[in-house]
Design a protein around this motif. Sequence first.
Motif, PDB file in Angstrom:
ATOM      1  N   LEU A  44     -16.741 -26.900 -18.500  1.00  0.00           N
ATOM      2  CA  LEU A  44     -17.631 -25.813 -18.093  1.00  0.00           C
ATOM      3  C   LEU A  44     -18.112 -25.970 -16.649  1.00  0.00           C
ATOM      4  O   LEU A  44     -18.514 -25.003 -16.017  1.00  0.00           O
ATOM      5  CB  LEU A  44     -18.837 -25.739 -19.033  1.00  0.00           C
ATOM      6  N   LEU A  45     -18.084 -27.216 -16.130  1.00  0.00           N
ATOM      7  CA  LEU A  45     -18.509 -27.462 -14.748  1.00  0.00           C
ATOM      8  C   LEU A  45     -17.411 -27.137 -13.738  1.00  0.00           C
ATOM      9  O   LEU A  45     -17.645 -27.173 -12.537  1.00  0.00           O
ATOM     10  CB  LEU A  45     -18.928 -28.927 -14.583  1.00  0.00           C
ATOM     11  N   GLY A  46     -16.211 -26.832 -14.218  1.00  0.00           N
ATOM     12  CA  GLY A  46     -15.109 -26.538 -13.311  1.00  0.00           C
ATOM     13  C   GLY A  46     -14.757 -27.745 -12.471  1.00  0.00           C
ATOM     14  O   GLY A  46     -14.637 -28.870 -12.963  1.00  0.00           O
ATOM     15  N   SER A  52     -17.999 -23.698  -8.868  1.00  0.00           N
ATOM     16  CA  SER A  52     -17.031 -23.157  -9.822  1.00  0.00           C
ATOM     17  C   SER A  52     -17.423 -23.503 -11.243  1.00  0.00           C
ATOM     18  O   SER A  52     -18.276 -24.365 -11.491  1.00  0.00           O
ATOM     19  CB  SER A  52     -15.631 -23.708  -9.530  1.00  0.00           C
ATOM     20  N   MET A  53     -16.792 -22.825 -12.168  1.00  0.00           N
ATOM     21  CA  MET A  53     -16.888 -23.134 -13.584  1.00  0.00           C
ATOM     22  C   MET A  53     -15.484 -23.075 -14.166  1.00  0.00           C
ATOM     23  O   MET A  53     -14.526 -22.729 -13.471  1.00  0.00           O
ATOM     24  CB  MET A  53     -17.813 -22.144 -14.309  1.00  0.00           C
ATOM     25  N   ILE A  79     -17.776 -19.481  -8.968  1.00  0.00           N
ATOM     26  CA  ILE A  79     -19.109 -19.017  -9.361  1.00  0.00           C
ATOM     27  C   ILE A  79     -20.033 -19.204  -8.155  1.00  0.00           C
ATOM     28  O   ILE A  79     -20.274 -20.333  -7.712  1.00  0.00           O
ATOM     29  CB  ILE A  79     -19.661 -19.811 -10.558  1.00  0.00           C
ATOM     30  N   ARG A  82     -23.484 -21.479  -8.486  1.00  0.00           N
ATOM     31  CA  ARG A  82     -23.467 -22.905  -8.817  1.00  0.00           C
ATOM     32  C   ARG A  82     -22.920 -23.693  -7.642  1.00  0.00           C
ATOM     33  O   ARG A  82     -21.764 -23.584  -7.268  1.00  0.00           O
ATOM     34  CB  ARG A  82     -22.610 -23.186 -10.057  1.00  0.00           C
TER      35      ARG A  82
END
Length: 203
Positions: A44-46, A52-53, A79, A82
């Motif tokens: 989910l954190l990319g 990014s995700m 994203i 973030r």
Amino acid sequence: MKKILSLLIISAFLFLFSQLNAQSDSSLVNKNREYTLKFPVSSLLGDIFSNSMGISLGLETTGKKGWSFTQEAGYIFDIDYRDGLIFGSRLEDLNGIRLTSELRRYEYPENFFPGSDFFASLEWDNFLLRGEELSEGKTVQSDVYRSGLTFNIGKKYLIRSCNSSSLTLDLLGGGGLGFGLESSESNYFPLLNFDVKLGFAMY
């Protein structure tokens, strides 16, 4: 580039689901093998160095004497809200794929199918990314490659079990060495790895 990434991701997921279908047909013959579809929360954190995700899925296949192998594949997307970590990427409109391979050894081979057990593992992460970068007043396409090899220890938990399937939870942590290549500049850096992986095991 986007078409290639899409084909790679579709191929990876088709492989995962074909493996799951194949194991259901042979489950009556081979009772010593477990297949676990996994969702790594870290995805989910990319790419943690950029804004990014992402989302990934993986498949763990057990072998003999407590060994198992997991292959994960996922998609990373930009994203704006973030921020990445220090030494982060300068890229915008980022997208790409993440491929993670893990070789795992459970402490008690007689217990890990099915069951809860401690394990040690080697995990190899690969990020293939593309984005836009401002260079000399012009917006240009730029490719990024990041890789990391970590040694981890962890534990697998059974959340819920029935006759032919189980919900699982993996907690793991470790460290190793990372490598990055961006805009023809390469660097090595120490790497910490912490992850939570939710799974659905079928045997």
